[in-house]
Design a protein around this motif. Structure first.
Motif: not given
Length: 385
Positions: A58-60, A65-66, A71-72, A95-96
């Motif tokens: 259903d996606g990536s 991660v985003k 918030t973290d 994205y860390g």
């Protein structure tokens, strides 16, 4: 330590979970097979470590991660993906992401890369929680994933890995025929795959290896061999584990010989015999965990605890491993005489258990031997071979 694992390939997910739970005591892994499931799991209970695939149905995985990084910024996130080109690695880094591991991965390397992240949570200076009573500890373990003590040596797996191209499922089954923990793990994985594909259950080690393939079976074996939390250290527990392991191997060997002598499938009987003392072995591992955490067995002899808890642990393991009903029945027949049994295999399992316990005597045993089609003169020897 709570860990969130996003991976849609259930066999790979189980392998990664093995590495995680075998690398640090108390690791609790939540598996998600879609981005949507993973997001819900994170919102419900944020984890201390996140591992995710890139491409999901259903996606990536970057969507998860985003969400987390909005918030973290501290929780470690590891991307495990076959999309390991420079473009994907750089995109993840923006994205860390804490680390990027390419598929297919070597389980030894995976553990080495994850170990610093797994143990970072243990060095935060928090005081350990108070140890519950032994009864509460044993009862709580029944609600968690039970595991057997680890006996597989890395040095026994490495030569097999080096020669994997020339090995067959039969070769590996012969090498691992006395490894109950590995047998159970491969059966669990194979049944998950086989039932999904064909609806056919897997009951034997060689069938499990053939279903999974030699490569995945070897990686599973190495993941089990890397279990740093599963060794027994208390001498009393080690001695008991040796006793139950030897008993299970003897029952397996005799049951197989009995089955073959009357033209039945000996390997199904062997597998059931090998797993017949898993309840006791699982209790011993839980007791070792209790001792490692600072507990004491001074007021509760291990033999007494085994008699009390092993049956429940054994039943829980049969469910946890997803063993086919015929295999469960074969294991159960070792411990309890089959009532009105018409299946000779069930009689054989019970007779093998009686022979190992030197209780194969009297009218009942003679009657069961004849019902099973076995020659009494051959099997009424005082001691098993």
């Amino acid at each position: 330590m709570n860990i969130l694992l996003l991976e849609d390939d259930l066999l790979i997910a189980d392998l990664v979970e093995m590495v995680l739970t075998n690398s640090v005591a108390g690791a609790q892994v939540t598996q998600a097979t879609s981005v949507g499931q993973a997001k819900m799991a994170w919102r419900r209970q944020p984890a201390q470590l996140v591992l995710c695939d890139w491409n999901l149905p259903d996606g990536s995985g970057l969507e998860l991660v985003k969400l987390i990084r909005s918030t973290d910024t501290a929780t470690p996130i590891v991307m495990i993906s076959a999309s390991s080109d420079r473009q994907h690695v750089m995109a993840a880094a923006r994205y860390g992401i804490s680390d990027f591991i390419a598929k297919p991965f070597d389980v030894t390397m995976l553990q080495q890369r994850l170990m610093p992240l797994l143990h970072a949570d243990l060095s935060t200076g928090q005081q350990p929680s108070a140890l519950p009573s032994l009864d509460d500890w044993l009862n709580q373990a029944l609600t968690d994933t039970l595991r057997l003590p680890t006996e597989l040596d890395q040095n026994a797996v490495l030569p097999l890995l080096a020669n994997s191209d020339s090995l067959s499922p039969t070769d590996l089954a012969q090498n691992w025929k006395n490894q109950p923990a590995l047998t159970a793990r491969l059966l669990k994985q194979a049944n998950g795959a086989s039932l999904k594909r064909s609806g056919k259950p897997v009951s034997r080690l060689d069938e499990a290896i053939a279903t999974l393939g030699v490569d995945l079976s070897l990686r599973t074996a190495m993941a089990l061999a890397l279990d740093v939390t599963g060794s027994l250290h208390d001498e009393r527990l080690i001695e008991l584990a040796r006793h139950y392991q030897t008993t299970a191997e003897q029952v397996a060997t005799i049951a197989r010989a009995m089955a073959l002598s009357i033209g039945l499938n000996g390997l199904n009987c062997y597998t059931a015999g090998l797993l017949s003392r898993s309840g006791e072995l699982a209790v011993l591992r839980v007791l070792q965990d209790f001792i490692t955490r600072g507990g004491s067995l001074d007021d509760a002899p291990p033999e007494q605890l085994l008699a009390q808890w092993a049956p429940n642990y054994g039943n829980r393991l049969k469910q946890q491993w997803g063993l086919p009903l015929p295999t469960r029945e074969l294991i159960g027949a070792i411990h309890v005489a089959p009532a009105h049994a018409t299946q000779r295999a069930l009689l054989i399992m019970h007779l093998a258990g009686l022979r190992v316990a030197s209780k194969l005597h009297g009218r009942d045993a003679l009657r069961m031997l004849r019902q099973a089609g076995l020659e009494p003169e051959k099997w009424l020897a005082d001691t098993p071979e």
